[in-house]
Design a protein around this motif. Structure first.
Motif, PDB file in Angstrom:
ATOM      1  N   THR A  13       0.749  -1.193  -0.020  1.00  0.00           N
ATOM      2  CA  THR A  13       0.016   0.102  -0.031  1.00  0.00           C
ATOM      3  C   THR A  13       0.791   1.312  -0.011  1.00  0.00           C
ATOM      4  O   THR A  13       0.553   2.124  -0.532  1.00  0.00           O
ATOM      5  CB  THR A  13      -0.898  -0.002   1.230  1.00  0.00           C
ATOM      6  OG1 THR A  13      -1.468  -1.146   1.274  1.00  0.00           O
ATOM      7  CG2 THR A  13      -1.792   1.230   1.394  1.00  0.00           C
ATOM      8  N   PHE A  93       0.823  -7.846  -6.028  1.00  0.00           N
ATOM      9  CA  PHE A  93       0.450  -6.596  -5.849  1.00  0.00           C
ATOM     10  C   PHE A  93      -0.963  -6.338  -4.807  1.00  0.00           C
ATOM     11  O   PHE A  93      -1.673  -7.487  -4.652  1.00  0.00           O
ATOM     12  CB  PHE A  93      -0.349  -5.991  -7.174  1.00  0.00           C
ATOM     13  CG  PHE A  93       0.060  -4.912  -7.825  1.00  0.00           C
ATOM     14  CD1 PHE A  93       1.323  -4.440  -8.335  1.00  0.00           C
ATOM     15  CD2 PHE A  93      -0.715  -3.144  -7.500  1.00  0.00           C
ATOM     16  CE1 PHE A  93       1.696  -3.361  -8.775  1.00  0.00           C
ATOM     17  CE2 PHE A  93      -0.284  -2.351  -7.740  1.00  0.00           C
ATOM     18  CZ  PHE A  93       0.985  -2.127  -8.518  1.00  0.00           C
ATOM     19  N   ALA A  95      -4.862  -5.508  -4.235  1.00  0.00           N
ATOM     20  CA  ALA A  95      -5.962  -5.761  -5.488  1.00  0.00           C
ATOM     21  C   ALA A  95      -7.189  -5.562  -4.643  1.00  0.00           C
ATOM     22  O   ALA A  95      -7.418  -5.786  -3.625  1.00  0.00           O
ATOM     23  CB  ALA A  95      -5.830  -7.100  -6.122  1.00  0.00           C
ATOM     24  N   TRP A 125      -6.956  -0.353  -3.963  1.00  0.00           N
ATOM     25  CA  TRP A 125      -7.829  -1.512  -3.149  1.00  0.00           C
ATOM     26  C   TRP A 125      -8.643  -0.811  -2.290  1.00  0.00           C
ATOM     27  O   TRP A 125      -9.764  -1.251  -2.036  1.00  0.00           O
ATOM     28  CB  TRP A 125      -6.989  -2.693  -2.816  1.00  0.00           C
ATOM     29  CG  TRP A 125      -6.092  -2.435  -1.283  1.00  0.00           C
ATOM     30  CD1 TRP A 125      -4.807  -1.812  -1.440  1.00  0.00           C
ATOM     31  CD2 TRP A 125      -6.600  -2.348  -0.061  1.00  0.00           C
ATOM     32  NE1 TRP A 125      -4.687  -1.549  -0.202  1.00  0.00           N
ATOM     33  CE2 TRP A 125      -5.230  -1.971   0.534  1.00  0.00           C
ATOM     34  CE3 TRP A 125      -7.592  -2.735   0.644  1.00  0.00           C
ATOM     35  CZ2 TRP A 125      -5.530  -1.985   2.292  1.00  0.00           C
ATOM     36  CZ3 TRP A 125      -7.605  -2.779   1.966  1.00  0.00           C
ATOM     37  CH2 TRP A 125      -6.473  -2.169   2.721  1.00  0.00           C
ATOM     38  N   LYS A 207     -11.631 -10.601  -8.423  1.00  0.00           N
ATOM     39  CA  LYS A 207     -11.949  -9.225  -8.351  1.00  0.00           C
ATOM     40  C   LYS A 207     -12.939  -8.923  -9.614  1.00  0.00           C
ATOM     41  O   LYS A 207     -13.795  -7.917  -9.553  1.00  0.00           O
ATOM     42  CB  LYS A 207     -10.798  -8.204  -8.497  1.00  0.00           C
ATOM     43  CG  LYS A 207      -9.771  -8.583  -7.530  1.00  0.00           C
ATOM     44  CD  LYS A 207     -10.098  -8.536  -5.980  1.00  0.00           C
ATOM     45  CE  LYS A 207      -8.935  -9.091  -5.308  1.00  0.00           C
ATOM     46  NZ  LYS A 207      -9.334  -9.378  -3.786  1.00  0.00           N
ATOM     47  N   VAL A 272      -1.497 -11.420  -6.778  1.00  0.00           N
ATOM     48  CA  VAL A 272      -1.916 -10.823  -5.824  1.00  0.00           C
ATOM     49  C   VAL A 272      -1.248 -10.998  -4.313  1.00  0.00           C
ATOM     50  O   VAL A 272      -0.651 -12.214  -4.403  1.00  0.00           O
ATOM     51  CB  VAL A 272      -3.557 -10.829  -5.265  1.00  0.00           C
ATOM     52  CG1 VAL A 272      -3.805 -10.091  -4.029  1.00  0.00           C
ATOM     53  CG2 VAL A 272      -4.516 -10.722  -6.616  1.00  0.00           C
ATOM     54  N   HIS A 275      -2.492 -13.822  -2.139  1.00  0.00           N
ATOM     55  CA  HIS A 275      -2.682 -15.268  -2.810  1.00  0.00           C
ATOM     56  C   HIS A 275      -1.067 -15.883  -3.013  1.00  0.00           C
ATOM     57  O   HIS A 275      -1.182 -16.941  -2.861  1.00  0.00           O
ATOM     58  CB  HIS A 275      -3.251 -14.961  -4.110  1.00  0.00           C
ATOM     59  CG  HIS A 275      -4.783 -14.522  -3.613  1.00  0.00           C
ATOM     60  ND1 HIS A 275      -4.899 -13.331  -3.279  1.00  0.00           N
ATOM     61  CD2 HIS A 275      -5.953 -14.967  -3.811  1.00  0.00           C
ATOM     62  CE1 HIS A 275      -6.218 -13.088  -3.283  1.00  0.00           C
ATOM     63  NE2 HIS A 275      -7.016 -14.196  -3.711  1.00  0.00           N
ATOM     64  N   GLY A 294      -1.441  -7.589   7.851  1.00  0.00           N
ATOM     65  CA  GLY A 294      -0.783  -6.375   7.855  1.00  0.00           C
ATOM     66  C   GLY A 294      -1.568  -5.106   8.013  1.00  0.00           C
ATOM     67  O   GLY A 294      -2.331  -5.403   9.138  1.00  0.00           O
ATOM     68  N   SER A 296      -4.317  -4.750   6.393  1.00  0.00           N
ATOM     69  CA  SER A 296      -5.622  -5.533   6.531  1.00  0.00           C
ATOM     70  C   SER A 296      -5.327  -7.082   6.714  1.00  0.00           C
ATOM     71  O   SER A 296      -4.061  -7.349   6.655  1.00  0.00           O
ATOM     72  CB  SER A 296      -6.253  -5.331   5.023  1.00  0.00           C
ATOM     73  OG  SER A 296      -5.525  -5.678   4.110  1.00  0.00           O
ATOM     74  N   CYS A 298      -5.621 -10.643   4.832  1.00  0.00           N
ATOM     75  CA  CYS A 298      -6.333 -11.531   3.926  1.00  0.00           C
ATOM     76  C   CYS A 298      -6.453 -12.927   4.302  1.00  0.00           C
ATOM     77  O   CYS A 298      -5.226 -13.186   4.645  1.00  0.00           O
ATOM     78  CB  CYS A 298      -5.835 -11.450   2.464  1.00  0.00           C
ATOM     79  SG  CYS A 298      -6.085  -9.960   1.660  1.00  0.00           S
ATOM     80  N   GLU A 328     -10.809 -16.802  -0.755  1.00  0.00           N
ATOM     81  CA  GLU A 328     -10.383 -15.595  -0.164  1.00  0.00           C
ATOM     82  C   GLU A 328     -11.417 -15.024   0.813  1.00  0.00           C
ATOM     83  O   GLU A 328     -12.619 -14.753   0.134  1.00  0.00           O
ATOM     84  CB  GLU A 328      -9.757 -14.534  -1.256  1.00  0.00           C
ATOM     85  CG  GLU A 328      -9.415 -13.214  -0.535  1.00  0.00           C
ATOM     86  CD  GLU A 328      -9.168 -12.110  -1.549  1.00  0.00           C
ATOM     87  OE1 GLU A 328      -9.267 -12.479  -2.804  1.00  0.00           O
ATOM     88  OE2 GLU A 328      -8.735 -11.065  -0.933  1.00  0.00           O
ATOM     89  N   ARG A 389     -15.190  -6.122   5.144  1.00  0.00           N
ATOM     90  CA  ARG A 389     -14.871  -6.745   4.161  1.00  0.00           C
ATOM     91  C   ARG A 389     -15.747  -8.222   4.063  1.00  0.00           C
ATOM     92  O   ARG A 389     -16.749  -8.621   3.271  1.00  0.00           O
ATOM     93  CB  ARG A 389     -13.773  -6.897   3.656  1.00  0.00           C
ATOM     94  CG  ARG A 389     -13.443  -7.548   2.123  1.00  0.00           C
ATOM     95  CD  ARG A 389     -12.056  -7.716   1.912  1.00  0.00           C
ATOM     96  NE  ARG A 389     -11.196  -6.523   1.709  1.00  0.00           N
ATOM     97  CZ  ARG A 389      -9.866  -6.442   1.525  1.00  0.00           C
ATOM     98  NH1 ARG A 389      -9.202  -7.672   1.420  1.00  0.00           N
ATOM     99  NH2 ARG A 389      -9.305  -5.589   1.385  1.00  0.00           N
TER     100      ARG A 389
HETATM  101  O1  LIG Z   1      -7.450  -7.118  -0.945  1.00  0.00           O
HETATM  102  C1  LIG Z   1      -6.241  -7.611  -0.894  1.00  0.00           C
HETATM  103  C2  LIG Z   1      -6.009  -8.911  -1.794  1.00  0.00           C
HETATM  104  O2  LIG Z   1      -7.058  -9.358  -2.323  1.00  0.00           O
HETATM  105  C3  LIG Z   1      -4.945  -7.080  -0.505  1.00  0.00           C
HETATM  106  O3  LIG Z   1      -4.274  -6.471  -1.602  1.00  0.00           O
HETATM  107  C4  LIG Z   1      -5.477  -5.589   0.466  1.00  0.00           C
HETATM  108  O4  LIG Z   1      -6.231  -6.314   1.574  1.00  0.00           O
HETATM  109  C5  LIG Z   1      -4.220  -4.928   0.750  1.00  0.00           C
HETATM  110  O5  LIG Z   1      -3.326  -5.800   1.559  1.00  0.00           O
HETATM  111  P1  LIG Z   1      -2.079  -5.225   2.488  1.00  0.00           P
HETATM  112  O6  LIG Z   1      -2.868  -5.067   4.039  1.00  0.00           O
HETATM  113  O7  LIG Z   1      -1.615  -3.944   2.084  1.00  0.00           O
HETATM  114  O8  LIG Z   1      -0.843  -6.312   2.613  1.00  0.00           O
END
Ligand SMILES: O=C(CO)[C@@H](O)[C@@H](O)COP(=O)(O)O
Ligand SMILES: Nc1ncnc2c1ncn2[C@@H]1O[C@H](COP(=O)(O)OP(=O)(O)O)[C@@H](O)[C@H]1O
Length: 562
Positions: A13, A93, A95, A125, A207, A272, A275, A294, A296, A298, A328, A389
């Motif tokens: 991010t 990345f 996503a 994201w 997505k 991602v 993943h 982190g 967020s 996942c 996910e 989410r």
């Molecule tokens: O949503 C996704 C993947 O589906 C992540 O890329 C998003 O939560 C960001 O993750 P980070 O908390 O930056 O690791």
């Protein structure tokens, strides 16, 4: 034969991290971080450009290229590795992080004519301004009995591709028309390295409503959103879709020069962050929930069958590793909630104490919060600081802390916030197991397990499951490098499959977090109360959070808007 390496780049991010990996054992030989010069643009476009509405989160594509040009040469130099020993490169990345591009693959925000148009930029994201579109997608999808809804746990999120594309269509029609295509950031950066655009099945599936057997939903669905969107998937979402581990192409001469690598090496299809971490923790079979923890979290799990799980983000065949359905789910804010509290909630005496002791504020709060037993704070929180989410799929929900008194201390709130995020994860685990997706063990990766032991122990006690922790400190980058080795192939010195790569390159730490029976019992009781609050505020019984948000939006800048 000399040693063989691949480079994995993790686009997070706030920054991009390149890691040079030894293919023999997965050792991280060198790493380098390039912070994004423009960071997350949540208030304003660059250079004093137009102000943004609440819930927007944009990025600058130039920052992604800086990572390639700065971090890649740095890791080679630091390790003293010759470019001819690097056989491939792969990226992961956040996503859905998406952008509009022109016929030449150039981001529309690079055009002077569009630079001051918010919709021309990369939507990160956590851009949450497409909730109205997501609500309509869900309403119309349900009315039409669209199959994609089940694969998104009954609700498609405002964070995902079609909601974001539709927001552009609704709010800046000229720019929408001008866009030749909408692309995930991961596919755009990969295309910059190879010179051709290839989409990856992971983001397409999780997505953008794409399904391995059925493709995208039919045109009639998009036509029901708006007649002019009828051909969306054949036009602006068109393109070759390849699975993780396949090559997107080869590194061009121009990019090789800019990155200090040799031209022609394999570039893996984009992926991602969360993943790609799964095989990098060594998980390539069902039953283990990987938590990429982190900013967020996942949550990812493999299974033999496709099942409908309430509020999951998606299930995609081969989406994580080939041969399995990858599921996910997620929490939109975890570390971000703690960051907010550090900035806005800690009393000055504690800030001073941390300074005196010369330790990070987090470490001081962790130490003080660890002295409490479950339930001792008398507090309970809902972890919805950035919406929910999974499993409610609603970005208009917000956070709450219950039980405050005149005696409540900062460290008690801190502990409560840690607990709230663990309760949020327990809800997700319950949704999976209720749907018949087995979970026996948790495997954590990402920044948080390395930063906060108390958080990890609370997660173990609340979920009542053992948590193993990935050995790698850079799991996403390791995963991206593993997939790069598969894209390069055995003949070049890489691996034939991701399973072979995982066997040699991935592992967990010896230390794990085991649940404590007594603490788990108390948390079981508190979880019942969490569930009551969760359903009351999250399932429509009391919509106060949404009412307050709409009052806020109407009174922006002290002016009441109609
Ligand atoms: O949503 C996704 C993947 O589906 C992540 O890329 C998003 O939560 C960001 O993750 P980070 O908390 O930056 O690791
Ligand atoms: N000691 C700590 N305890 C809990 N959270 C922390 C601590 N230190 C940093 N954080 C949080 O960790 C998050 C960053 O996690 P990290 O995995 O490094 O990044 P990212 O999610 O961007 O990949 C931030 O949200 C930050 O607030």
């Amino acid at each position: 034969m000399s040693k063989r390496y691949t480079i994995g780049i993790d686009y997070g991010t706030e920054s991009g991290r390149a890691v040079l990996i030894d293919l023999a054992d997965g050792a991280e030989v060198a790493e380098h971080v390039t912070p994004y010069a423009h960071g997350v643009m949540a208030k304003q476009l660059p250079k004093g450009g137009v102000m943004l509405e609440p819930e927007w989160a944009l990025q600058h594509p130039r920052d992604y290229i800086d990572v390639l040009e700065q971090s890649v040469p740095k890791v080679l130099a630091e390790a003293g590795v010759h470019p001819s020993d690097v056989i491939g490169i792969g990226i992961d990345f956040t996503a859905c992080t998406m952008l509009p591009i022109d016929e030449d693959g150039e981001p529309l925000c690079f055009h002077t004519a569009f630079a001051n148009r918010p919709h021309a930029w990369v939507k990160l994201w956590k851009h949450h301004a497409a909730q109205d579109e997501a609500n309509e997608i869900n309403r119309i999808g349900a009315e039409r009995g669209e199959a994609f809804l089940q694969r998104y746990g009954g609700k498609y999120s405002s964070e995902w591709m079609i909601a974001k594309v539709w927001q552009i269509f609704n709010e800046d029609r000229q720019l929408f028309d001008e866009a030749d295509a909408f692309l995930e950031g991961t596919d755009w950066v990969t295309s910059q390295m190879t010179g051709t655009i290839v989409r990856n099945s992971c983001t397409a599936g999780y997505k953008a409503m794409w399904h391995k057997q059925d493709g995208y939903p039919e045109d009639v669905f998009f036509e029901a959103l708006h007649p002019d969107l009828k051909r969306l998937t054949a036009t602006k979402l068109r393109g070759d879709i390849r699975a993780p581990g396949e090559a997107a192409g080869n590194l061009t001469k121009e990019m090789a020069e800019r990155m200090g690598l040799l031209p022609g090496i394999a570039v893996a299809v984009g992926n991602v962050d969360a993943h790609v971490s799964v095989p990098a923790t060594g998980v390539v079979t069902p039953g283990k929930l990987v938590m990429a923890m982190g900013t967020s979290i996942c949550h990812l799990v493999l299974a033999e069958e496709e099942k409908e799980v309430e509020g999951m983000c998606g299930v995609v065949e081969d989406g994580i590793v080939p041969g399995y359905f990858g599921y996910e789910a997620g929490q939109s804010a975890v570390g971000d909630i703690f960051a907010w509290f550090m900035e806005h909630g800690v009393t000055s005496d504690l800030v001073e104490e941390a300074k005196q002791k010369n330790i990070p504020l987090h470490a001081l709060l962790e130490e003080k919060a660890a002295a409490y037993q479950p339930g001792e704070t008398g507090l309970l929180a809902l972890d919805w600081w950035n919406g929910n989410r999974s499993t409610l799929v609603d970005t208009n929900l917000s956070g709450i802390i219950l039980g405050m008194t005149l005696q409540t201390k900062s460290e008690e709130i801190y502990r409560t916030l840690l607990e709230a995020t663990a309760f949020g994860t327990k809800k997700i685990i319950e949704a999976f197991t209720k749907a018949g997706v087995e979970i026996n063990e948790l495997v954590a990766c990402g920044g948080l397990p390395q930063k906060n032991n108390l958080l990890m122990q609370i997660f173990a006690d609340i979920t009542n499951l053992e948590i193993k922790v990935a050995a790698s400190k850079q799991t996403p980058a390791l995963g991206a490098a593993m997939y790069a080795s598969v894209a390069a192939g055995e003949a070049a010195g890489g691996y034939a499959t991701i399973f072979a790569a995982a066997e040699k390159m991935a592992r967990v730490q010896e230390r794990s977090y085991k649940p404590n029976a007594e603490r788990a019992q108390v948390y079981k009781e508190i979880y019942k109360e969490y569930s009551k609050l969760h359903d009351y505020f999250g399932k429509g019984e009391n919509d106060v959070m949404k009412t307050l948000r709409s009052v806020r939006d109407k009174t922006k800048g002290g002016v009441v808007h109609a």
